[in-house]
Design a protein around this motif. Sequence first.
Motif, PDB file in Angstrom:
ATOM      1  N   LEU A  32     -22.738  13.750 -43.851  1.00 55.12           N
ATOM      2  CA  LEU A  32     -22.533  13.084 -42.813  1.00 55.12           C
ATOM      3  C   LEU A  32     -22.613  14.382 -41.993  1.00 55.12           C
ATOM      4  O   LEU A  32     -22.763  14.026 -40.713  1.00 55.12           O
ATOM      5  CB  LEU A  32     -21.880  12.022 -43.045  1.00 55.12           C
ATOM      6  CG  LEU A  32     -21.468  11.811 -41.295  1.00 55.12           C
ATOM      7  CD1 LEU A  32     -22.108  10.959 -40.851  1.00 55.12           C
ATOM      8  CD2 LEU A  32     -20.034  11.038 -41.594  1.00 55.12           C
ATOM      9  N   SER A  92     -20.627  11.541 -49.746  1.00 51.46           N
ATOM     10  CA  SER A  92     -20.865  10.914 -48.305  1.00 51.46           C
ATOM     11  C   SER A  92     -20.931  11.957 -47.113  1.00 51.46           C
ATOM     12  O   SER A  92     -21.660  11.567 -46.113  1.00 51.46           O
ATOM     13  CB  SER A  92     -20.721   9.654 -48.161  1.00 51.46           C
ATOM     14  OG  SER A  92     -21.247   9.332 -49.775  1.00 51.46           O
ATOM     15  N   LEU A  93     -19.500  12.966 -47.317  1.00 49.92           N
ATOM     16  CA  LEU A  93     -18.304  13.309 -46.351  1.00 49.92           C
ATOM     17  C   LEU A  93     -19.915  14.440 -46.087  1.00 49.92           C
ATOM     18  O   LEU A  93     -19.899  14.466 -44.587  1.00 49.92           O
ATOM     19  CB  LEU A  93     -17.208  13.309 -46.654  1.00 49.92           C
ATOM     20  CG  LEU A  93     -16.169  12.135 -46.341  1.00 49.92           C
ATOM     21  CD1 LEU A  93     -15.317  13.096 -46.574  1.00 49.92           C
ATOM     22  CD2 LEU A  93     -16.216  11.893 -45.090  1.00 49.92           C
ATOM     23  N   ALA A 131     -25.932  16.369 -42.065  1.00 50.32           N
ATOM     24  CA  ALA A 131     -26.663  15.504 -41.025  1.00 50.32           C
ATOM     25  C   ALA A 131     -26.636  15.788 -39.171  1.00 50.32           C
ATOM     26  O   ALA A 131     -27.376  15.480 -38.210  1.00 50.32           O
ATOM     27  CB  ALA A 131     -26.453  14.410 -41.153  1.00 50.32           C
ATOM     28  N   LEU A 132     -24.929  15.678 -39.052  1.00 51.63           N
ATOM     29  CA  LEU A 132     -24.374  15.858 -37.709  1.00 51.63           C
ATOM     30  C   LEU A 132     -24.910  16.670 -37.324  1.00 51.63           C
ATOM     31  O   LEU A 132     -25.197  17.495 -35.770  1.00 51.63           O
ATOM     32  CB  LEU A 132     -23.732  15.120 -38.047  1.00 51.63           C
ATOM     33  CG  LEU A 132     -23.166  13.249 -37.924  1.00 51.63           C
ATOM     34  CD1 LEU A 132     -22.270  13.522 -38.118  1.00 51.63           C
ATOM     35  CD2 LEU A 132     -23.922  12.527 -36.774  1.00 51.63           C
TER      36      LEU A 132
END
Length: 373
Positions: free
Chosen positions: A333, A329-330, A336-337
């Motif tokens: 994330l 997940s990290l 994507a950012l």
Amino acid sequence: GSVGAGEEACGESAMRRKSLIRLAMIAVLAGLALAEVLVPSAPSISESAPGDNALGMRLGLDLSGGIHLVYDADLTQIGNESAGEALDGVVDIIQRRVDAFGGSEPVVQTQGGGRISIQLPGVRDMQAAIDLVGQTAELDFRELTEVSWQIVQAQVGTGLPVSYESLTAQGTIEWKPATGLLGSEEVHLTGRHLERNSQVILRQDTNQPEVAFNLGGDGAELLRQISTRLFAGQNSLQNRPFGIFLDGEYVSSPNMNAVLSDSGVITGLTLDGARELAILLNAGALPIPLGHWERGVFITGPAVQDEVDPTLGADSLEKSLIAGSIGLSLVLLFMALYYRLPGLLAGGALIIYGILVLAAFKLIPVTLTLSGI
């Protein structure tokens, strides 16, 4: 100018079609892989049963729990063979036995000092595993001595039922090897003459389990001679018993009611006993005894017998999955950012890659261990 613009538009349209076709193929492949992962009974290229968990994955001993046995091989009994050849033969026979026994992927391997390690993931019955692995499984056939046959006949004359098992256990009757002549040599009929296609069948009139076996070559000729000697006539009270022994222990002794040549059945067994005996006969007898050394004396039974609790593996697996989910997940994330749309696409590709790998592991199948995960 208009012609060039038209050609450019056609080229872009063709590229879009190719891209859509590629995306459709990727979506179909990912869908099939996801179905393989999520459906517990999804097919694999192996004939073995799927793993006993929600996804049907093969789990190793540390994750699924099971039984771990370690045996010493009595290398003083190897004769002219080398120790390596004898151990390889034992490993091969044990592997055939445990493959037929069930459970997840078993691991049989040699260790230093003539030791053999057996890991049986998913197996819970310790005594059944010990009986299956450590038993020599030397089958032999016997007939009553003349004196013992006269004792049996005398008991039949009194009208009392004859229990060959009880009379054998009490030492009232004695058995001798059932032999035949091959040329000028007298040969004992044993399990070495059996073909490895024994199977459990249910007798139609009694629904009792039996182990059907076949003999080829010299074994068929030996059985023909022995059955001719023991068979007196159809429904005759003079038909003698055909004793069947496993590792010197009485199993059964059906009366010889016909002249046999290449096949027969072993009776007087429970369903589990018949299944285990068929496995042992098809795998073959161990060439050397297995047990453990204690103060210089070789004793039957494993040197190590551990039962691995499945809850320990389940707890470790749960923690590993939580840690992996947080890490993934990290990463997604951050991608994507920082990279926006390309990062989202790369994250999607990473997830599809993970699904494809899990599907391949289940399809082959691959046994998953905690260290491997």
